[in-house]
Design an enzyme around this catalytic site. Structure first.
Site, PDB file in Angstrom:
ATOM      1  N   TYR A  95      17.773 -49.430  78.481  1.00  0.00           N
ATOM      2  CA  TYR A  95      18.692 -50.388  77.850  1.00  0.00           C
ATOM      3  C   TYR A  95      19.140 -51.533  78.753  1.00  0.00           C
ATOM      4  CZ  TYR A  95      18.573 -48.070  73.400  1.00  0.00           C
ATOM      5  OH  TYR A  95      18.134 -47.594  72.193  1.00  0.00           O
ATOM      6  N   GLU A 137      20.801 -41.670  69.998  1.00  0.00           N
ATOM      7  CA  GLU A 137      19.496 -41.156  70.455  1.00  0.00           C
ATOM      8  C   GLU A 137      19.653 -39.885  71.289  1.00  0.00           C
ATOM      9  OE1 GLU A 137      17.695 -44.747  72.085  1.00  0.00           O
ATOM     10  OE2 GLU A 137      17.764 -45.639  70.091  1.00  0.00           O
TER      11      GLU A 137
END
Ligand SMILES: Cc1cc2nc3c(=O)[nH]c(=O)nc-3n(C[C@H](O)[C@H](O)[C@H](O)COP(=O)(O)OP(=O)(O)OC[C@H]3O[C@@H](n4cnc5c(N)ncnc54)[C@H](O)[C@@H]3O)c2cc1C
Ligand code: HEM
Length: 404
Positions: A95, A137
């Site tokens: 990310y 997730e």
């Protein structure tokens, strides 16, 4: 949480970014792949070349930014993307890389218009959005690792059987190489396959819907061979699977993922509609309904170009014959002479509203469909025109989700 000023800056700049959306994401990918070429092993190069992923990512970032003060309202969309991310092996450490290059691309494309205040607001907003994805997730990885027969990333499977279904579609029956248990799945879910093609610099990951009911001693996928047409190159993974992968070979699979699933607690009639290879999740749903001994009425509607490329016809007809409440209808776009001689189809041309009403019968049914985008658009528009409620309409894209 973000302060009010930051939220105001984000909301006022969304329209500006939307104008430059594709330019920003295109530049973002160029930058990111230059500094992190290893990510080329995860991203689909064909989607990149056709700009499909750029649009999907841009749309998702703006949708999220637009709802930055109430992200829970876009949770279903986050979950759909998170399923895909989990099946691809996206992890929290990815990310910041995306964030860094997205911010740099925004700065580059907006130029002087990208003030310090705007950049700081977007950095903060990206942080909030990323942490929602990471947390959704994390739950998905945990669930998929902890379930019986489950696993986290990619697991080797042996091709036990390879079976031709039509001129263009071939099925692969897959069993775990470690001899262990298979994870359960919901009919409609897919797996990601990660392929190392000899001579290619990067691995390629593609999704394939599981095409048989759960609780079998194998997973089955059914793959359409994407041939080269004109200056469009042949599909990398589908052609390799068809031409090079044989019984006994090993394929790397993610655990099953996806939120396009048959609601088995529902008791309404079910209508399963598919175009071309979009039939794979529908066959899984059909087989599941048949195995369950359901007393729901089930209508299976399939559109193919013609009989030679029509996969699994015999199987569907067998299932329908043994289940009195099941029915089937075939629509051929361009029937062959043989199709005509054998009266092999119920409708010629395309699925339309009138024929849908005739075949599906009850607009209070639950509708599930999958196929090429123009097919899905036609089906969805027809269902809405018929007055089918949105909550009874479910569909899956065989590519980055777009809008219909
Ligand atoms: C949830 C989901 C489920 C799926 N289930 C199935 C399934 O059950 N069965 C199935 O067969 N498929 C399924 N798919 C599609 C599958 O994942 C692949 O996209 C498909 O097999 C094509 O992959 P490929 O590697 O062969 O083609 P790719 O190499 O990815 O190419 C895809 C297309 O892009 C074109 N293309 C490539 N490069 C360029 C370029 N430079 N310019 C223009 N065009 C280009 C190719 O000609 C080809 O038509 C599913 C997809 C999703 C997202
Ligand atoms: C908050 C940040 C992110 C957002 C909003 C986002 C959004 C999306 C969306 C909308 C899709 C398309 C889903 C679909 O198929 O329908 C997608 C796919 C994907 N994402 Fe993300 N994503 C984010 C972060 C990441 C990160 C950190 C990575 C890894 C570096 C990543 C890698 C991918 C890949 C590989 C795909 C599949 C694309 C393909 O077809 O190649 N994403 N993402």
């Amino acid at each position: 949480m973000l302060d009010e000023k930051t939220i105001a800056v984000i909301k006022s700049t969304v329209p500006v970014l939307e104008v430059h959306g594709t330019a920003i994401t295109t530049r973002f990918y160029e930058r990111m792949f230059t500094s992190h070429p290893e990510l080329l092993n995860i991203f689909n190069h064909a989607n990149q070349k056709q700009g499909r992923q750029q649009t999907a990512l841009a749309n998702a970032v703006y949708a999220a930014a637009q709802h930055i003060d109430q992200l829970e309202s876009i949770l279903p969309a986050v979950k759909r993307i998170a399923h895909k991310h989990r099946s691809l092996g996206i992890r929290p450490e990815h990310y910041p890389i995306v964030g860094q290059h997205l911010l740099a691309a925004i700065q580059e494309v907006l130029g002087d218009a990208a003030t310090e205040e705007i950049l700081e607001a977007w950095a903060a907003a990206y942080g909030v959005i990323a942490s929602v994805f990471i947390s959704v997730e994390a739950d998905m990885y945990k669930e998929s690792e902890e379930q019986a027969g489950g696993w986290g990333d990619f697991r080797p499977f042996i091709v036990k059987r390879k079976e031709r279904e039509s001129e263009v579609i071939t099925s692969f029956y897959l069993v775990p190489q470690d001899g262990g248990q298979l994870a359960a799945f919901e009919p409609g879910q897919y797996v990601s396959i990660k392929l190392a093609i000899p001579g290619e610099a990067n691995t390629h990951i593609r999704q394939y819907s599981l095409s048989d009911a759960p609780a079998k001693p194998y997973y089955r996928i059914s793959v359409k061979r994407e041939e080269a047409v004109g200056d469009r190159p042949a599909g990398k993974v589908s052609v390799f699977l068809h031409q090079q992968v044989e019984e006994g070979d090993v394929l790397m699979l993610s655990a099953p993922a996806g939120d396009f699933t048959l609601d088995q607690k529902d008791d309404k009639p079910v209508v399963l509609l598919s175009g071309g290879v979009g039939l794979t999740p529908m066959i899984s749903m059909l087989n599941t309904l048949a195995d369950s001994g359901t007393d729901r009425a089930v209508t299976f509607i399939h559109a193919a170009q013609h009989g030679d490329v029509h996969a699994m016809r015999g199987h569907v007809e067998d299932v329908v014959r043994s289940n009195p409440r099941f029915s089937v209808y075939w629509c051929y776009e361009r029937p062959t002479e043989r199709d005509r001689r054998e009266a092999a189809f119920h409708k010629e041309g395309f699925v339309d509203l009138e024929w849908l009403i005739h075949t599906a019968g009850n607009r209070e049914s639950s509708f599930y469909f999958c196929g090429p985008t123009p097919f899905m658009k036609k089906v969805r528009d027809s269902l809405l025109a018929w007055g089918v409620e949105d909550k009874n309409i479910h569909y899956e894209f065989f590519g980055p989700a777009g809008s219909l």
